[in-house]
Design a protein around this motif. Structure first.
Motif, PDB file in Angstrom:
ATOM      1  N   GLY A  54       0.826  -1.204   0.000  1.00  0.00           N
ATOM      2  CA  GLY A  54       0.000   0.000   0.000  1.00  0.00           C
ATOM      3  C   GLY A  54       0.858   1.250   0.000  1.00  0.00           C
ATOM      4  N   ALA A  55       1.991   1.188  -0.711  1.00  0.00           N
ATOM      5  CA  ALA A  55       3.004   2.248  -0.636  1.00  0.00           C
ATOM      6  C   ALA A  55       2.754   3.392  -1.609  1.00  0.00           C
ATOM      7  CB  ALA A  55       4.389   1.659  -0.900  1.00  0.00           C
ATOM      8  N   SER A  56       1.635   3.384  -2.314  1.00  0.00           N
ATOM      9  CA  SER A  56       1.414   4.403  -3.335  1.00  0.00           C
ATOM     10  C   SER A  56       0.879   5.708  -2.775  1.00  0.00           C
ATOM     11  CB  SER A  56       0.446   3.869  -4.405  1.00  0.00           C
ATOM     12  OG  SER A  56      -0.786   3.487  -3.820  1.00  0.00           O
ATOM     13  N   SER A  57       0.391   5.715  -1.535  1.00  0.00           N
ATOM     14  CA  SER A  57      -0.173   6.940  -0.980  1.00  0.00           C
ATOM     15  C   SER A  57      -0.300   6.800   0.530  1.00  0.00           C
ATOM     16  CB  SER A  57      -1.563   7.226  -1.581  1.00  0.00           C
ATOM     17  OG  SER A  57      -2.476   6.205  -1.232  1.00  0.00           O
ATOM     18  N   GLY A  58      -0.690   7.870   1.188  1.00  0.00           N
ATOM     19  CA  GLY A  58      -1.055   7.842   2.588  1.00  0.00           C
ATOM     20  C   GLY A  58       0.016   7.296   3.504  1.00  0.00           C
ATOM     21  N   ILE A  59      -0.403   6.434   4.437  1.00  0.00           N
ATOM     22  CA  ILE A  59       0.505   5.886   5.444  1.00  0.00           C
ATOM     23  C   ILE A  59       1.628   5.080   4.797  1.00  0.00           C
ATOM     24  CG2 ILE A  59       0.667   4.260   7.366  1.00  0.00           C
ATOM     25  CD1 ILE A  59      -2.233   5.113   8.106  1.00  0.00           C
ATOM     26  N   GLY A  60       1.299   4.318   3.763  1.00  0.00           N
ATOM     27  CA  GLY A  60       2.322   3.488   3.124  1.00  0.00           C
ATOM     28  C   GLY A  60       3.426   4.316   2.490  1.00  0.00           C
ATOM     29  N   ALA A  61       3.049   5.354   1.747  1.00  0.00           N
ATOM     30  CA  ALA A  61       4.054   6.215   1.119  1.00  0.00           C
ATOM     31  C   ALA A  61       4.884   6.933   2.171  1.00  0.00           C
ATOM     32  CB  ALA A  61       3.368   7.225   0.200  1.00  0.00           C
ATOM     33  N   ALA A  62       4.227   7.437   3.217  1.00  0.00           N
ATOM     34  CA  ALA A  62       4.947   8.135   4.280  1.00  0.00           C
ATOM     35  C   ALA A  62       5.905   7.197   5.002  1.00  0.00           C
ATOM     36  CB  ALA A  62       3.949   8.742   5.266  1.00  0.00           C
TER      37      ALA A  62
END
Length: 255
Positions: free
Chosen positions: A15-23
């Protein structure tokens, strides 16, 4: 150059494309980890990879759907092929589709179970042997598996029955896995965020979204970086310190 506690480590973040995952991916890269970025939206992953490169870090973009077991296994193998090891797994991918049992569809329930539960199981099963190996060969002498749960894993509310199901279940799975992997020096942790200003809210149906946004407007919601800081804190502890469960709420959230 400041000390980087994760120098030489490799992390896989779903889930690294946005939100918590990217952060979280950016946070771990700042701590010195190379990061495999897993999600379905390649354009978003590419941007996160650019952000990490600007920090002087290294990232691999793995655009795939881990609700398919074979794709989850391939994501782990691609990480190993790119970086040679896997020290950290952050299971962040998830979806929140809130509505009453009377008004929702079975397809929405299935989507939540597929991503929040099945995909997490697929990637975890593929990763565990490599985390165990990393713990035995790493200078850190420990590996980390962090599951992003929710306060919905401890407080049930109307309209979120299946979301509650996935998060209550995730907390139980995390605790059992923690006990299984203690002897292998793999730390297993759950982070439970309260209300966070992410895309999850904006994917709700119109009426449900409006109600959720009204709740958020009444408080100061967490930023994705706030949750990423909690995850980074857990992973960067000395090997003899295990933070197995952390609840992170907005200071003015009442539930």
């Amino acid at each position: 150059m400041s000390h980087q506690p994760l120098a030489g480590a490799v992390a896989l973040v779903t889930g690294a494309s946005s939100g918590i995952g990217a952060a979280t991916a950016r946070r771990l890269a700042r701590e010195g980890a190379s990061v495999a970025l897993v999600a379905r939206r390649r354009d978003r992953l590419d941007q996160v990879a650019v952000d990490i490169a600007k920090l002087g870090g290294h990232a691999a973009v793995l655009a795939t759907d881990i609700t398919e077991p074979a794709h989850a296994e391939e994501a782990v193998e691609d990480t190993l092929n790119r970086f040679g090891r896997l020290d950290i797994l952050v299971n962040n991918a998830g979806i929140m589709l809130l509505d009453s049992a009377l008004h929702t569809t079975i397809e929405k329930w299935d989507r939540m179970v597929s991503l929040n539960v099945s995909a997490l199981l697929h990637i975890t099963h593929a990763a565990v042997p490599h985390l165990i190996y990393a713990a035995s060969t790493s200078p850190r002498q420990v590996a980390d598996l962090v599951n992003v749960s929710s306060t919905a894993g401890r407080v049930a509310r109307p309209g979120s029955s299946v979301y509650n199901l996935t998060k209550f279940g995730l907390n139980g799975f995390t605790e059992s896995l923690r006990q299984e992997l203690i002897a292998e020096n793999v730390r297993v942790s759950a982070v439970e965020p309260g209300s966070v200003d992410t895309e999850l809210v904006h994917r709700l149906s119109h009426d449900t979204r409006a109600a959720a946004l009204r709740q958020i407007d009444e408080m100061h919601p967490l930023r994705p970086d706030d949750v990423a800081d909690a995850i980074g804190y857990i992973i960067t502890r000395d090997r003899w310190v295990a933070v197995n469960h952390m609840v992170v709420r907005p200071s003015d959230e009442t539930w």
